[in-house]
Design an enzyme around this catalytic site. Structure first.
Site, PDB file in Angstrom:
ATOM      1  N   GLY A 224       0.774  -1.221  -0.324  1.00 34.12           N
ATOM      2  CA  GLY A 224       0.139   0.268  -0.006  1.00 34.12           C
ATOM      3  C   GLY A 224       0.530   1.564   0.293  1.00 34.12           C
ATOM      4  O   GLY A 224       2.104   1.316  -0.261  1.00 34.12           O
ATOM      5  N   ASP A 261       8.731   5.828   8.799  1.00 26.20           N
ATOM      6  CA  ASP A 261       7.722   7.015   8.231  1.00 26.20           C
ATOM      7  C   ASP A 261       7.424   7.587   7.815  1.00 26.20           C
ATOM      8  O   ASP A 261       6.780   8.846   8.193  1.00 26.20           O
ATOM      9  CB  ASP A 261       9.357   7.574   9.038  1.00 26.20           C
ATOM     10  CG  ASP A 261       9.994   7.931   7.900  1.00 26.20           C
ATOM     11  OD1 ASP A 261       9.972   7.548   6.906  1.00 26.20           O
ATOM     12  OD2 ASP A 261      11.555   8.251   8.335  1.00 26.20           O
ATOM     13  N   GLY A 262       6.779   6.750   6.763  1.00 25.06           N
ATOM     14  CA  GLY A 262       6.173   7.554   5.385  1.00 25.06           C
ATOM     15  C   GLY A 262       6.641   9.004   5.004  1.00 25.06           C
ATOM     16  O   GLY A 262       5.538   9.745   4.338  1.00 25.06           O
ATOM     17  N   ASP A 403       4.041  -4.250  -7.697  1.00 24.79           N
ATOM     18  CA  ASP A 403       3.282  -3.308  -6.608  1.00 24.79           C
ATOM     19  C   ASP A 403       3.864  -1.969  -7.500  1.00 24.79           C
ATOM     20  O   ASP A 403       3.314  -1.037  -6.661  1.00 24.79           O
ATOM     21  CB  ASP A 403       3.195  -3.536  -5.229  1.00 24.79           C
ATOM     22  CG  ASP A 403       4.623  -2.968  -4.585  1.00 24.79           C
ATOM     23  OD1 ASP A 403       5.397  -3.863  -4.908  1.00 24.79           O
ATOM     24  OD2 ASP A 403       5.301  -2.197  -4.179  1.00 24.79           O
ATOM     25  N   ASP A 413       7.147   5.249  -9.109  1.00 21.41           N
ATOM     26  CA  ASP A 413       7.726   4.390  -8.262  1.00 21.41           C
ATOM     27  C   ASP A 413       9.589   4.501  -8.735  1.00 21.41           C
ATOM     28  O   ASP A 413      10.146   3.881  -8.622  1.00 21.41           O
ATOM     29  CB  ASP A 413       7.413   3.558  -7.677  1.00 21.41           C
ATOM     30  CG  ASP A 413       6.501   3.632  -7.154  1.00 21.41           C
ATOM     31  OD1 ASP A 413       6.168   4.700  -6.542  1.00 21.41           O
ATOM     32  OD2 ASP A 413       5.254   2.116  -6.674  1.00 21.41           O
TER      33      ASP A 413
END
Length: 720
Positions: A224, A261-262, A403, A413
């Site tokens: 995700g 940590d995003g 993904d 990405d």
């Protein structure tokens, strides 16, 4: 002025941009996380009372396609230790602490459908360091950026302009307001949402996608958007049926962050910001970039402590093959911080119908007709064309996990990517890829691996559609189906595998051939080109350790007349030919290792075959009397880049921005301009001697070179 031209020229601040209709919004057509079942619950309950729910890693319920979540770029682990009186209820304290940092306070009212919301207790410096002119032009030409470009200053590699050539920032309140809004929203500080009174069926709030995937060939379960949050979807003013999704990367933790940590750092953000636009300039399908905003007061721990940065990227959709795998993975598993849910057959159908529909793939399928087979084949065609572009232009992605493979066939990405320097068919650009799974040579195979994973996920549905006589699977199509029935459907669906692979391989070969012919200035397709020209050329480059892109740029100057000259001209032509071969051989960083006599002989053999191929195309270029070599040179100049986004260039730009954002962003802007115009003769290519160049031209010429030998074949980590 006509209505259409008026619409095209109208500019809106980011909060006033037109919002896509509910029918065009994924959040109104797919299934939300049951913990955020609607926008009203998300904003009134989750953000206000239980915000930690969206900052904790968790498996979403099986039917879910996404979860509503707001940007929250703050240091992690969160420093929530109380400093005053002892806390009686720690859980309540945590929720209040987070809620004070969520952007839930309306800044002001307006007549637009979206409002700006700010946090109560979160503020930090936000420095705009990059704004993509090409991304802005192509995707959101109606976005008013105020005086952002004036703020960034004049693009320059050398600093020779200093501040003399800068446009002045505006003293207009409205212009400054538009720029400040842009920076606030695209830094993740502020959030765009519809007002509270909007009915859920028309409302808008940010979200992150759920997807799963195979990483380096191993099933990883739910992954995700761990640091990506989609914050806006707006129609293109020239075609309201085409929408662009604006997504912040590095905007804070989501339910998919696992132990991370995003956040993102300047280094990785610059790499994606530049490369997505460079790829577009090379006509390779890709997501696009819009902005880079540095958060210098926000530390991020990677191999070292770095400062945070938020990238805004754009695409019609960010759905991936892993989005399908999330709904029917190869195995269920559960472990701390992750795992994989059981299959959910109706969620698989809902996702497929959305992807097949007008807002993603736009397949021409009649209502009620089967779509599964054509969806898989169309995704195969798109990704095959994409990887053909990679191979033809020496691009290496580095992490082709399932993904990271887009259903639209977009390069997505950007991590440890690289463009080829010295040609090496086995080059590995990701130092985490110890086995060479994603080496340049194997990239087409890895795309087929991902396509097989897509087929595996959809096979039961495709089998059911076959049993229904070519009709679409209805809602609840697999309710009550036995394991035996599901397996029978799956076996039937997997019969598509041979055709899937054939379509992917044939599409890749055709597109690769088309691109390589363009790079060599050839117009006619011949079945023997791969065997007689392309493969021998690449083998020659690899054997002689020559620069991949530099060689193609030099080849534009080849003259077919050098072969087959009259006896009296042969001596002169021989000298020109030998000089030309010398220019080709100058593309090695290790001339001492080269046997020049052998290398020259190999080139003469290949060039003779190339000359015959070129001469045979006189009719395609206009017939007798046409300047065949001159026309071919112009065509080759337009498709073979002078400037390539090499690893050493990226590292130098990153270093300059990290040391000094003020001067560094001028260099970043100039490199972006060069990357978006890679075929221009930067640094007065072939026009003037070095001593005749000014300071800026000297730097342009340097940036078009191979760089230091130690940087050739430089590998990055996945954290890049």
């Amino acid at each position: 002025m006509s209505l259409s031209s008026a619409t095209m020229s109208a500019k809106h601040s980011i909060a006033a941009l037109p919002l896509a209709s509910p029918a065009q919004l994924l959040i109104h057509r797919l299934t939300p996380d049951t913990h955020t079942p609607s926008i009203s619950v998300f904003r009134n309950k989750v953000l206000a009372d239980t915000p930690s729910l969206q900052r904790r890693a968790r498996l979403l319920p099986p039917p879910s396609h996404f979860s509503f979540v707001n940007p929250l770029p703050i240091p992690f682990p969160y420093d929530i230790e109380p400093t005053g009186e002892p806390v009686q209820n720690k859980a309540d304290y945590i929720e209040h602490w987070l809620a004070a940092r969520e952007a839930i306070h309306e800044r002001h009212s307006s007549n637009s459908s979206l409002r700006i919301y700010d946090p109560k207790n979160r503020d930090q410096p936000r420095i705009l360091i990059g704004l993509s002119e090409t991304g802005l032009r192509d995707c959101v030409p109606h976005l008013d950026v105020g005086d952002a470009f004036a703020l960034l200053g004049a693009p320059s590699l050398s600093g020779s302009f200093d501040q003399d050539g800068d446009p002045s920032p505006s003293d207009s309140e409205e212009v400054v307001k538009a720029r400040d809004q842009l920076v606030d929203v695209l830094s993740g500080h502020s959030v765009l949402m519809t007002p509270p009174e909007t009915k859920d069926e028309n409302a808008f709030a940010p979200w992150s996608l759920r997807y799963s995937g195979h990483q380096f060939g191993s099933w990883a379960g739910q992954l995700g958007d761990g640091r990506a949050i989609s914050v806006l979807v707006t129609p293109h003013p020239a075609n309201p049926q085409r929408t662009y999704e604006l997504q912040l990367k590095g905007a804070g933790r989501t339910p998919f962050s696992r132990t991370a940590d995003g956040l993102a750092v300047i280094r990785s953000s610059i790499r994606e910001y530049l490369c997505s636009e460079a790829m577009h300039a090379l006509a390779i399908p890709t997501t696009r970039s819009l902005s880079l905003i540095s958060l210098p007061a926000l530390p991020v721990a990677r191999e070292r402590i770095e400062s945070a940065c938020v990238l805004t990227r754009m695409a019609p959709s960010f759905l991936r093959i892993g989005s399908f795998e999330a709904l029917n993975g190869p195995t269920n598993m559960f472990f701390f911080g992750g795992g994989q849910q059981e299959p959910h057959w109706d969620a698989l159908r809902i996702l497929g119908e959305w992807v097949a529909g007008p807002n993603v793939l736009g397949l021409d399928i009649k209502e009620g007709e089967a779509w599964g087979r054509e969806l898989v084949l169309e995704i195969a065609r798109r990704n095959a064309r994409m990887v053909a572009g990679w191979q033809a232009y020496g691009f290496m992605h580095g992490v082709i996990n399932t993904d990271n493979v887009s259903v639209l066939g977009l390069t997505i990405d950007y991590g440890p990517y690289a463009f080829m320097d010295v040609f090496d068919s086995f080059h590995i650009c990701n130092h985490s890829d110890e086995g060479g799974r994603y080496a340049y040579k194997y990239q087409p195979n890895m795309i087929i691996y991902a396509l097989r994973a897509l087929l595996n996920a959809l096979a039961p549905l495709i089998g059911a559609e076959t049993e229904l006589g070519g009709k679409a699977a209805p809602p609840g199509w697999a309710d009550g189906a036995s394991k035996e029935k599901l397996e029978a459907w799956r076996a039937e669906g997997l019969k598509l595998r041979d055709e899937l692979e054939r379509v992917a391989q044939e599409t890749t070969a055709l597109e690769y051939g088309r691109l390589m012919r363009k790079r060599l200035g050839l117009r006619r397709e011949e079945a023997t080109d791969e065997e007689n020209l392309f493969r021998p050329l690449l083998e020659l480059l690899e054997r002689q350790r020559l620069d991949f892109h530099g060689t193609f740029r030099v080849l534009r100057g080849f003259r077919g007349a050098w072969f087959g000259a009259t006896e009296e001209d042969k001596e002169m032509e021989k000298g020109q030919l030998e000089e030309f071969v010398g220019r080709l051989l100058a593309g090695t960083p290790e001339p001492e290792r080269l046997d020049h006599a052998t290398a020259t002989g190999e080139w003469l053999e290949w060039l003779e075959a190339y000359a015959q191929r070129v001469k045979g195309e006189e009719a395609e270029w206009g017939g007798p009397g046409v300047d065949l070599d001159g026309e071919r040179e112009k065509a080759m100049r337009a498709v073979n880049p002078r400037f390539v986004l090499r690893q050493w260039v990226l590292e130098e730009v990153i270093g300059k921005v990290e040391r000094d954002a003020e001067s560094g962003r001028r260099v970043l802007a100039k490199v972006m301009h060069m990357a978006c115009n890679p075929f221009e003769p930067w640094g007065a290519e072939d026009e003037r001697a070095e001593e005749e160049l000014d300071k800026e031209e000297l730097e342009e010429r340097r940036f078009c070179g191979m760089g230091e030998k130690k940087m050739l074949g430089f590998q990055c980590s996945c954290s890049s």
